[in-house]
Design a protein around this motif. Sequence first.
Motif, PDB file in Angstrom:
ATOM      1  N   GLN A  57      37.780  56.616  29.851  1.00 37.03           N
ATOM      2  CA  GLN A  57      38.873  55.930  29.152  1.00 37.03           C
ATOM      3  C   GLN A  57      39.112  56.536  27.775  1.00 37.03           C
ATOM      4  O   GLN A  57      40.251  56.732  27.351  1.00 37.03           O
ATOM      5  CB  GLN A  57      38.550  54.443  28.993  1.00 37.03           C
ATOM      6  CG  GLN A  57      38.815  53.607  30.220  1.00 37.03           C
ATOM      7  CD  GLN A  57      38.605  52.124  29.938  1.00 37.03           C
ATOM      8  OE1 GLN A  57      38.473  51.704  28.785  1.00 37.03           O
ATOM      9  NE2 GLN A  57      38.571  51.337  30.994  1.00 37.03           N
ATOM     10  N   GLU A  66      32.149  39.721  38.600  1.00 36.99           N
ATOM     11  CA  GLU A  66      33.435  40.224  38.088  1.00 36.99           C
ATOM     12  C   GLU A  66      33.259  40.944  36.752  1.00 36.99           C
ATOM     13  O   GLU A  66      33.862  41.987  36.509  1.00 36.99           O
ATOM     14  CB  GLU A  66      34.412  39.054  37.912  1.00 36.99           C
ATOM     15  CG  GLU A  66      35.735  39.490  37.314  1.00 36.99           C
ATOM     16  CD  GLU A  66      36.658  38.324  36.993  1.00 36.99           C
ATOM     17  OE1 GLU A  66      37.662  38.563  36.299  1.00 36.99           O
ATOM     18  OE2 GLU A  66      36.369  37.194  37.427  1.00 36.99           O
ATOM     19  N   ARG A  77      34.568  44.770  36.055  1.00 38.64           N
ATOM     20  CA  ARG A  77      35.540  45.130  35.019  1.00 38.64           C
ATOM     21  C   ARG A  77      34.938  46.103  34.006  1.00 38.64           C
ATOM     22  O   ARG A  77      35.602  47.032  33.550  1.00 38.64           O
ATOM     23  CB  ARG A  77      36.039  43.859  34.308  1.00 38.64           C
ATOM     24  CG  ARG A  77      36.921  42.983  35.199  1.00 38.64           C
ATOM     25  CD  ARG A  77      37.431  41.772  34.432  1.00 38.64           C
ATOM     26  NE  ARG A  77      38.254  40.915  35.263  1.00 38.64           N
ATOM     27  CZ  ARG A  77      39.553  41.093  35.498  1.00 38.64           C
ATOM     28  NH1 ARG A  77      40.177  42.116  34.944  1.00 38.64           N
ATOM     29  NH2 ARG A  77      40.225  40.264  36.265  1.00 38.64           N
ATOM     30  N   GLU A 112      34.346  49.461  35.844  1.00 39.94           N
ATOM     31  CA  GLU A 112      35.527  49.898  36.617  1.00 39.94           C
ATOM     32  C   GLU A 112      35.145  50.262  38.049  1.00 39.94           C
ATOM     33  O   GLU A 112      35.350  51.380  38.510  1.00 39.94           O
ATOM     34  CB  GLU A 112      36.217  51.079  35.922  1.00 39.94           C
ATOM     35  CG  GLU A 112      36.727  50.733  34.530  1.00 39.94           C
ATOM     36  CD  GLU A 112      37.398  51.901  33.852  1.00 39.94           C
ATOM     37  OE1 GLU A 112      38.542  51.747  33.417  1.00 39.94           O
ATOM     38  OE2 GLU A 112      36.777  52.976  33.759  1.00 39.94           O
ATOM     39  N   ASP A 163      42.884  53.872  38.421  1.00 40.29           N
ATOM     40  CA  ASP A 163      42.646  52.887  37.365  1.00 40.29           C
ATOM     41  C   ASP A 163      43.674  51.764  37.437  1.00 40.29           C
ATOM     42  O   ASP A 163      43.334  50.577  37.393  1.00 40.29           O
ATOM     43  CB  ASP A 163      42.712  53.580  36.003  1.00 40.29           C
ATOM     44  CG  ASP A 163      42.371  52.635  34.858  1.00 40.29           C
ATOM     45  OD1 ASP A 163      41.767  51.588  35.119  1.00 40.29           O
ATOM     46  OD2 ASP A 163      42.718  52.947  33.712  1.00 40.29           O
ATOM     47  N   LYS A 164      44.963  52.119  37.574  1.00 35.77           N
ATOM     48  CA  LYS A 164      46.024  51.108  37.615  1.00 35.77           C
ATOM     49  C   LYS A 164      45.876  50.216  38.848  1.00 35.77           C
ATOM     50  O   LYS A 164      46.012  48.996  38.771  1.00 35.77           O
ATOM     51  CB  LYS A 164      47.399  51.777  37.626  1.00 35.77           C
ATOM     52  CG  LYS A 164      48.557  50.782  37.619  1.00 35.77           C
ATOM     53  CD  LYS A 164      49.886  51.478  37.636  1.00 35.77           C
ATOM     54  CE  LYS A 164      51.032  50.454  37.556  1.00 35.77           C
ATOM     55  NZ  LYS A 164      50.974  49.427  38.599  1.00 35.77           N
ATOM     56  N   GLN A 191      43.047  47.714  38.305  1.00 35.71           N
ATOM     57  CA  GLN A 191      43.394  46.597  37.435  1.00 35.71           C
ATOM     58  C   GLN A 191      44.293  45.598  38.155  1.00 35.71           C
ATOM     59  O   GLN A 191      44.140  44.377  38.009  1.00 35.71           O
ATOM     60  CB  GLN A 191      44.080  47.099  36.150  1.00 35.71           C
ATOM     61  CG  GLN A 191      43.190  47.967  35.270  1.00 35.71           C
ATOM     62  CD  GLN A 191      41.882  47.300  34.898  1.00 35.71           C
ATOM     63  OE1 GLN A 191      41.852  46.105  34.601  1.00 35.71           O
ATOM     64  NE2 GLN A 191      40.788  48.058  34.892  1.00 35.71           N
ATOM     65  N   ASP A 192      45.249  46.103  38.946  1.00 36.32           N
ATOM     66  CA  ASP A 192      46.108  45.218  39.740  1.00 36.32           C
ATOM     67  C   ASP A 192      45.281  44.446  40.764  1.00 36.32           C
ATOM     68  O   ASP A 192      45.530  43.267  41.037  1.00 36.32           O
ATOM     69  CB  ASP A 192      47.200  46.034  40.452  1.00 36.32           C
ATOM     70  CG  ASP A 192      48.228  46.597  39.482  1.00 36.32           C
ATOM     71  OD1 ASP A 192      48.286  46.112  38.337  1.00 36.32           O
ATOM     72  OD2 ASP A 192      48.959  47.529  39.861  1.00 36.32           O
ATOM     73  N   PHE A 236      42.100  43.607  40.464  1.00 37.94           N
ATOM     74  CA  PHE A 236      41.390  42.553  39.733  1.00 37.94           C
ATOM     75  C   PHE A 236      42.291  41.340  39.516  1.00 37.94           C
ATOM     76  O   PHE A 236      41.897  40.197  39.737  1.00 37.94           O
ATOM     77  CB  PHE A 236      40.913  43.063  38.367  1.00 37.94           C
ATOM     78  CG  PHE A 236      39.759  44.035  38.431  1.00 37.94           C
ATOM     79  CD1 PHE A 236      38.909  44.066  39.519  1.00 37.94           C
ATOM     80  CD2 PHE A 236      39.531  44.913  37.386  1.00 37.94           C
ATOM     81  CE1 PHE A 236      37.849  44.960  39.572  1.00 37.94           C
ATOM     82  CE2 PHE A 236      38.471  45.804  37.417  1.00 37.94           C
ATOM     83  CZ  PHE A 236      37.638  45.835  38.518  1.00 37.94           C
ATOM     84  N   SER A 237      43.519  41.600  39.032  1.00 39.12           N
ATOM     85  CA  SER A 237      44.439  40.516  38.732  1.00 39.12           C
ATOM     86  C   SER A 237      44.777  39.698  39.966  1.00 39.12           C
ATOM     87  O   SER A 237      44.940  38.483  39.901  1.00 39.12           O
ATOM     88  CB  SER A 237      45.735  41.073  38.119  1.00 39.12           C
ATOM     89  OG  SER A 237      45.476  41.696  36.895  1.00 39.12           O
ATOM     90  N   ARG A 250      51.435  37.599  35.082  1.00 40.16           N
ATOM     91  CA  ARG A 250      50.534  37.891  33.960  1.00 40.16           C
ATOM     92  C   ARG A 250      50.345  36.623  33.125  1.00 40.16           C
ATOM     93  O   ARG A 250      51.307  35.933  32.790  1.00 40.16           O
ATOM     94  CB  ARG A 250      51.107  38.994  33.080  1.00 40.16           C
ATOM     95  CG  ARG A 250      50.225  39.315  31.868  1.00 40.16           C
ATOM     96  CD  ARG A 250      50.678  40.558  31.145  1.00 40.16           C
ATOM     97  NE  ARG A 250      51.980  40.383  30.526  1.00 40.16           N
ATOM     98  CZ  ARG A 250      52.609  41.338  29.825  1.00 40.16           C
ATOM     99  NH1 ARG A 250      52.051  42.526  29.725  1.00 40.16           N
ATOM    100  NH2 ARG A 250      53.783  41.104  29.281  1.00 40.16           N
ATOM    101  N   PRO A 298      42.364  37.172  33.533  1.00 40.25           N
ATOM    102  CA  PRO A 298      42.572  37.300  34.981  1.00 40.25           C
ATOM    103  C   PRO A 298      43.669  36.345  35.448  1.00 40.25           C
ATOM    104  O   PRO A 298      43.657  35.158  35.116  1.00 40.25           O
ATOM    105  CB  PRO A 298      41.209  36.920  35.559  1.00 40.25           C
ATOM    106  CG  PRO A 298      40.233  37.249  34.475  1.00 40.25           C
ATOM    107  CD  PRO A 298      40.947  36.960  33.196  1.00 40.25           C
TER     108      PRO A 298
END
Length: 572
Positions: free
Chosen positions: A40, A83, A87, A90, A132-133, A136-137, A139-140, A216, A229
């Motif tokens: 990162q 979790e 996070r 990653e 990476d993107k 993250q999606d 996870f959400s 979001r 989250p």
Amino acid sequence: MTIRERKPLGQVLIEQGLITKTQLEQALEEKKRSGEPLRQILIKLGFVSAESINGFFEEEIGILRVSLKGRKPEPTMLKLIPEEMCRKYEIIPLSNVDGILTLGMVNPLDIVTIDRLRLTLKCEVEPVLVSDKELQDFFSQFFALEDLVELDEGEVSQEAEKIEIAEKKEEELDVSKLHDMAEEVPVIKLVNLIVTKALNEGASDIHIEPREDNLRIRLRVDGVLHPIPSPPKRLHAAIVSRIKILGGMDIAERRIPQDGRFGVKIKGRDIDLRVSSIPSIHGEKVVMRLLDTTTVLPGMAQLGFYPEELKIYDSLIKKPWGILLVTGPTGSGKTTTLYASLNTIKSVEKNIITIEDPVEYRLDEINQIQVNVKAGLTFANGLRSILRQDPDIVMVGEIRDKETAEIAIQAALTGHLVFSTIHTNDASSTFTRLIDMGIEPFLITSTILGIIAQRLVRRICSHCKSEYAPPKDIIQGLGINLKDNKLFKGRGCDNCRNTGYRGRQGIFELLIPNTEIRSLVLEKRSSDEIKKLAKNNGMVSLYEDGVRKVIDGHTTLEEVLRVSREEETSIT
């Protein structure tokens, strides 16, 4: 070549010519400071792109790349690794077949994490590359429902399926269907837990924002928004409907803005929530402001005033009549300053009445009135009624128009001490703002005792506070004189959500009009001229007060520059 034989990421990237040794050393220093993953940091510093690293993993090392789009994990996989760990490092567990865990990783060369999981889970680990993107999606979409809604798997699936079917034709939903969705058990628990989480984080606002492909949720903590989250987009209509029902709003109307309010009691604390909804291109955006009516009001010294300014201000609030104004943008702590002022001077011998929107603190020995526009109770007509109640001190939540300003001035001229707020950028702009409203300059100069402009800056976290030497060119450019060329900042820790900040305090600009300043006001001179004269007479500007707090180790330069900038920044 097995994963255990592979070299660390930084070394491999140097050997392939993607970064230099100097760049790696710089990134490693940043890693020590921030604790962020090396990958990162390299991308953030612009030394290498995410595409280059992923291409190298895939083509040169031969690591399999897996897409997470449209992938639904098994519930047992989500519970396999916490979790927080997923996070932080990653990673995401994808499958576990014959004792081999397939692990999605943004950095498949993270041998330390792989070995840790191998020992903890007692299985072999096969890393695969994930975006990476997409991670993250992922996870959400999947972590939030498991994390926030504590239901068994069958109940979650059953209720979510109902909502998903309804969501497909959201624009056609009738009131009864929206109401049914809002009363479903997962939705009720989800909304309750979002509010509880916000309260535990010390948030002032909750933002629920629909986007094209996801939902979001962000919390405003210490004045800055932080994502948390979030549940799947399919739950958006149900969540919004639940909040609107609680707030007494029309759930069938989704085309115009609406306002509402409701109260909850969480762990013995009475929380007042103000709800605002507006239509956006992806659905209704909702913001909830949290007001903890049981919060202990800080004293004037705790707000951030220096002793010499506090002594001057203390003399002003004990005057028998006149107007004291506090100015600044929304969320800058104006009302808290007024409450602290009233709390200082309240007594059984004084009749203090306030009219506010909303009533944020509840104080003994003070009569507080809540604005109710629908019932016809505005600041202006409420203030008229207050003046018939034989008050000694009056607080008006905000001067928004000429009518309210005129009544406040008349109250001051007839022997009352009036406190209020007004929206301007700095103290000197208050005079021009009142003149623009249509108030005669001679009335302004004959009633205003003082004006405070203020902002809130985040405090450096006391748990991870550390010294550092700022670059000399930056210090010289900002006009700051340091004794030891040392400033402070927070490294980031669990106590401050790794932001380096915890809590806030004010920076202030106290303008007391003297004969010279009153003359400029009567001549309707510009706010810049008034400010220049006030500074020549000893007024400390917002920026200068902020810099004093930077030097004293309370906050950082970045924070002061975020909320206050000046053309003239030289400080002696």
